[in-house]
Design a protein around this motif. Structure first.
Motif, PDB file in Angstrom:
ATOM      1  N   PRO A   1       1.447   0.286  -1.789  1.00 32.19           N
ATOM      2  CA  PRO A   1       2.833  -0.141  -2.030  1.00 32.19           C
ATOM      3  C   PRO A   1       3.826   1.018  -2.043  1.00 32.19           C
ATOM      4  CG  PRO A   1       1.337  -1.338  -3.474  1.00 32.19           C
ATOM      5  CD  PRO A   1       0.528  -0.252  -2.815  1.00 32.19           C
ATOM      6  N   ALA A   2       3.429   2.138  -2.663  1.00 36.27           N
ATOM      7  CA  ALA A   2       4.321   3.299  -2.696  1.00 36.27           C
ATOM      8  C   ALA A   2       4.511   3.874  -1.300  1.00 36.27           C
ATOM      9  CB  ALA A   2       3.757   4.361  -3.636  1.00 36.27           C
ATOM     10  N   ILE A   3       3.442   3.911  -0.512  1.00 40.49           N
ATOM     11  CA  ILE A   3       3.539   4.429   0.854  1.00 40.49           C
ATOM     12  C   ILE A   3       4.424   3.529   1.697  1.00 40.49           C
ATOM     13  CG2 ILE A   3       2.212   4.918   2.955  1.00 40.49           C
ATOM     14  CD1 ILE A   3      -0.160   5.637   1.089  1.00 40.49           C
ATOM     15  N   ALA A   4       4.236   2.232   1.583  1.00 38.18           N
ATOM     16  CA  ALA A   4       5.022   1.283   2.373  1.00 38.18           C
ATOM     17  C   ALA A   4       6.507   1.371   2.036  1.00 38.18           C
ATOM     18  CB  ALA A   4       4.516  -0.139   2.138  1.00 38.18           C
TER      19      ALA A   4
ATOM     20  N   LEU B   1      -7.090   9.891  -5.508  1.00 41.67           N
ATOM     21  CA  LEU B   1      -7.065  10.129  -4.064  1.00 41.67           C
ATOM     22  C   LEU B   1      -7.575   8.919  -3.292  1.00 41.67           C
ATOM     23  CD1 LEU B   1      -8.270  13.846  -4.105  1.00 41.67           C
ATOM     24  CD2 LEU B   1      -5.955  13.021  -3.635  1.00 41.67           C
ATOM     25  N   ASP B   2      -7.307   7.742  -3.844  1.00 41.59           N
ATOM     26  CA  ASP B   2      -7.576   6.476  -3.158  1.00 41.59           C
ATOM     27  C   ASP B   2      -6.227   5.912  -2.718  1.00 41.59           C
ATOM     28  OD1 ASP B   2      -8.003   3.847  -2.382  1.00 41.59           O
ATOM     29  OD2 ASP B   2      -9.533   3.482  -3.915  1.00 41.59           O
TER      30      ASP B   2
ATOM     31  N   ALA C   1       3.054   9.108  -0.780  1.00 43.67           N
ATOM     32  CA  ALA C   1       2.874   8.291  -1.983  1.00 43.67           C
ATOM     33  C   ALA C   1       3.465   8.905  -3.236  1.00 43.67           C
ATOM     34  CB  ALA C   1       1.382   8.028  -2.205  1.00 43.67           C
ATOM     35  N   GLU C   2       3.540  10.240  -3.288  1.00 37.91           N
ATOM     36  CA  GLU C   2       3.791  10.879  -4.578  1.00 37.91           C
ATOM     37  C   GLU C   2       4.945  11.869  -4.593  1.00 37.91           C
ATOM     38  OE1 GLU C   2       0.169  12.479  -6.194  1.00 37.91           O
ATOM     39  OE2 GLU C   2      -1.011  10.736  -5.569  1.00 37.91           O
ATOM     40  N   THR C   3       5.622  12.084  -3.483  1.00 36.86           N
ATOM     41  CA  THR C   3       6.732  13.031  -3.487  1.00 36.86           C
ATOM     42  C   THR C   3       8.022  12.319  -3.098  1.00 36.86           C
ATOM     43  OG1 THR C   3       6.746  13.780  -1.167  1.00 36.86           O
ATOM     44  CG2 THR C   3       5.068  14.737  -2.628  1.00 36.86           C
ATOM     45  N   GLY C   4       9.117  13.026  -3.268  1.00 34.39           N
ATOM     46  CA  GLY C   4      10.416  12.477  -2.908  1.00 34.39           C
ATOM     47  C   GLY C   4      10.941  12.984  -1.581  1.00 34.39           C
ATOM     48  N   THR C   5      10.122  13.693  -0.813  1.00 35.92           N
ATOM     49  CA  THR C   5      10.569  14.213   0.472  1.00 35.92           C
ATOM     50  C   THR C   5      10.933  13.058   1.402  1.00 35.92           C
ATOM     51  OG1 THR C   5       9.071  16.111   0.252  1.00 35.92           O
ATOM     52  CG2 THR C   5       9.931  15.646   2.448  1.00 35.92           C
ATOM     53  N   PRO C   6      12.167  13.002   1.900  1.00 35.31           N
ATOM     54  CA  PRO C   6      12.533  11.924   2.822  1.00 35.31           C
ATOM     55  C   PRO C   6      11.712  11.996   4.115  1.00 35.31           C
ATOM     56  CG  PRO C   6      14.491  12.978   1.928  1.00 35.31           C
ATOM     57  CD  PRO C   6      13.334  13.853   1.561  1.00 35.31           C
ATOM     58  N   VAL C   7      11.122  10.863   4.499  1.00 36.36           N
ATOM     59  CA  VAL C   7      10.245  10.793   5.675  1.00 36.36           C
ATOM     60  C   VAL C   7      10.702   9.631   6.545  1.00 36.36           C
ATOM     61  CG1 VAL C   7       7.876  10.437   6.481  1.00 36.36           C
ATOM     62  CG2 VAL C   7       8.298  11.773   4.400  1.00 36.36           C
ATOM     63  N   PHE C   8      10.882   9.891   7.848  1.00 40.27           N
ATOM     64  CA  PHE C   8      11.290   8.800   8.738  1.00 40.27           C
ATOM     65  C   PHE C   8      10.093   8.035   9.291  1.00 40.27           C
ATOM     66  CE2 PHE C   8      11.211  12.481  11.699  1.00 40.27           C
ATOM     67  CZ  PHE C   8      10.415  11.992  12.718  1.00 40.27           C
ATOM     68  N   ALA C   9       8.940   8.675   9.401  1.00 38.35           N
ATOM     69  CA  ALA C   9       7.720   8.003   9.869  1.00 38.35           C
ATOM     70  C   ALA C   9       6.531   8.903   9.577  1.00 38.35           C
ATOM     71  CB  ALA C   9       7.785   7.690  11.361  1.00 38.35           C
ATOM     72  N   GLY C  10       5.381   8.284   9.361  1.00 42.02           N
ATOM     73  CA  GLY C  10       4.156   9.020   9.138  1.00 42.02           C
ATOM     74  C   GLY C  10       3.053   8.539  10.064  1.00 42.02           C
TER      75      GLY C  10
ATOM     76  N   VAL D   1      -1.514   9.099  10.503  1.00 47.21           N
ATOM     77  CA  VAL D   1      -2.767   9.750  10.124  1.00 47.21           C
ATOM     78  C   VAL D   1      -3.812   9.444  11.187  1.00 47.21           C
ATOM     79  CG1 VAL D   1      -2.325   9.791   7.639  1.00 47.21           C
ATOM     80  CG2 VAL D   1      -3.415   7.784   8.656  1.00 47.21           C
ATOM     81  N   VAL D   2      -4.749  10.387  11.337  1.00 43.43           N
ATOM     82  CA  VAL D   2      -5.807  10.268  12.336  1.00 43.43           C
ATOM     83  C   VAL D   2      -7.150  10.490  11.652  1.00 43.43           C
ATOM     84  CG1 VAL D   2      -6.709  11.106  14.538  1.00 43.43           C
ATOM     85  CG2 VAL D   2      -4.239  11.207  14.092  1.00 43.43           C
ATOM     86  N   ASN D   3      -8.029   9.492  11.720  1.00 42.93           N
ATOM     87  CA  ASN D   3      -9.356   9.589  11.086  1.00 42.93           C
ATOM     88  C   ASN D   3      -9.224  10.165   9.677  1.00 42.93           C
ATOM     89  OD1 ASN D   3     -10.530   8.528  13.362  1.00 42.93           O
ATOM     90  ND2 ASN D   3     -11.368  10.462  14.110  1.00 42.93           N
ATOM     91  N   ALA D   4      -8.319   9.583   8.914  1.00 42.38           N
ATOM     92  CA  ALA D   4      -7.893  10.187   7.654  1.00 42.38           C
ATOM     93  C   ALA D   4      -8.873   9.960   6.515  1.00 42.38           C
ATOM     94  CB  ALA D   4      -6.518   9.636   7.264  1.00 42.38           C
ATOM     95  N   ALA D   5      -8.784  10.869   5.546  1.00 36.67           N
ATOM     96  CA  ALA D   5      -9.495  10.714   4.275  1.00 36.67           C
ATOM     97  C   ALA D   5      -8.665   9.776   3.398  1.00 36.67           C
ATOM     98  CB  ALA D   5      -9.676  12.068   3.609  1.00 36.67           C
ATOM     99  N   VAL D   6      -8.804   8.480   3.640  1.00 35.94           N
ATOM    100  CA  VAL D   6      -7.999   7.473   2.947  1.00 35.94           C
ATOM    101  C   VAL D   6      -8.504   7.248   1.528  1.00 35.94           C
ATOM    102  CG1 VAL D   6      -7.391   5.019   2.954  1.00 35.94           C
ATOM    103  CG2 VAL D   6      -7.313   6.338   5.080  1.00 35.94           C
ATOM    104  N   ARG D   7      -9.822   7.248   1.368  1.00 36.58           N
ATOM    105  CA  ARG D   7     -10.437   7.115   0.047  1.00 36.58           C
ATOM    106  C   ARG D   7     -11.398   8.282  -0.123  1.00 36.58           C
ATOM    107  NH1 ARG D   7     -11.305   0.596   0.367  1.00 36.58           N
ATOM    108  NH2 ARG D   7      -9.832   0.020  -1.273  1.00 36.58           N
ATOM    109  N   MET D   8     -11.133   9.152  -1.104  1.00 34.48           N
ATOM    110  CA  MET D   8     -11.926  10.373  -1.214  1.00 34.48           C
ATOM    111  C   MET D   8     -13.377  10.085  -1.564  1.00 34.48           C
ATOM    112  SD  MET D   8     -11.283  13.402  -0.365  1.00 34.48           S
ATOM    113  CE  MET D   8      -9.489  13.321  -0.364  1.00 34.48           C
TER     114      MET D   8
END
Length: 265
Positions: free
Chosen positions: A184-187, A177-178, A135-144, A146-153
């Motif tokens: 939208p940024a993640i997508a 951290l929500d 969501a917040e960095t410019g690191t190029p990512v081809f796919a992500g 998450v497992v049982n993630a802390a989606v909303r802190m």
């Protein structure tokens, strides 16, 4: 499991699993849970993604594994007893995210992974790190993934005893951290696989479903019957045999990343 390689990358301990030929291949970076498995080595054993033609590098979270204070988890316990959000959860996510660029550069210098887009994976609190990288960095990512993630802190904070005394600062941190609000940024960055144990904490499972809904066609949900929050038995620090639910998670991750894997540089 492929023979692991251990080391440090800009001060961050890691356990790396090479592809079958130990040669040049894309890179997948992971951040482990703070529940079991709670170290990079233990997470590598729980979710090795064997057979995937990629380097899988499992980074250690702050104060975990090789960075435990006096080889114990007592210091972490003291932090969350002091303030679960402001002393423990948020600082761990912040530190892991901030130390990642230098760690990634070091991994690229140490391993034959090229400089192309990477995969990212996080479990539980490590999932918040992976989501923040997306969501917040410019690191190029081809796919992500998450497992049982802390989606909303806020949902994670609610798992601790008592009513948390939010103030203006902690409200701001929790809102930052929500990751449903950051969908939208993640997508825009990469496709995301959201893996949720059907027996995970109800609030965390609900957050996972909300994230998938918010991401729309850029995400997939994989529900795992019989999976609670942890992926390994306690104490979860040393590598251990893979549990059946973790094996199902591992198969889903392997298929997901194989589908999206770019060619090696």
């Amino acid at each position: 499991m492929d023979s692991p390689i251990t080391g440090t990358a800009a001060g961050v301990p890691f356990t790396a699993l090479p592809p079958a030929d130990n040669g040049a291949a894309p890179l997948i970076v992971t951040w482990h849970m703070l529940d079991a498995p709670r170290s990079d080595a233990a997470f590598a054993a729980a979710l090795p993604m064997n057979g995937l033609p990629a380097w899988r590098v499992h980074l250690g979270m702050p104060m975990c594994g090789a960075r435990m204070v006096d080889g114990r988890t007592d210091a972490i316990v003291e932090l969350f007893q002091r303030d679960p959000l402001m002393s423990f959860l948020a600082p761990f996510v912040q530190q892991a995210t901030e130390e990642f660029p230098a760690a990634l550069a070091s991994l690229r210098a140490q391993l034959p992974v090229g400089d192309g887009p990477i995969g990212v994976l996080g479990g539980s609190l490590g999932g918040a790190v992976a989501l923040r990288v997306l969501a917040e960095t410019g690191t190029p990512v081809f796919a992500g993934a998450v497992v049982n993630a802390a989606v909303r802190m806020r949902s994670v904070v609610d798992l601790f005893p008592g009513d948390y005394p939010y103030d203006a600062d902690s409200e701001k941190v929790a809102d930052s951290l929500d990751f449903v609000t950051k969908a939208p940024a993640i997508a825009d960055r990469a496709p995301l696989l959201v893996i949720s144990g059907e027996s995970d904490h109800p609030a965390l499972r609900a957050d996972a479903l909300h994230l998938v809904d918010a991401l729309g066609e850029r995400s997939e949900l994989l529900s795992i019957p019989g999976l609670a929050h942890p992926l390994a038995d306690e104490p979860g620090i040393e590598p251990a045999p893979q549990l059946p639910p973790a094996r199902t998670v591992d198969a889903g991750l392997t298929a997901w990343f194989r589908r999206h894997l770019p060619s090696a540089d």
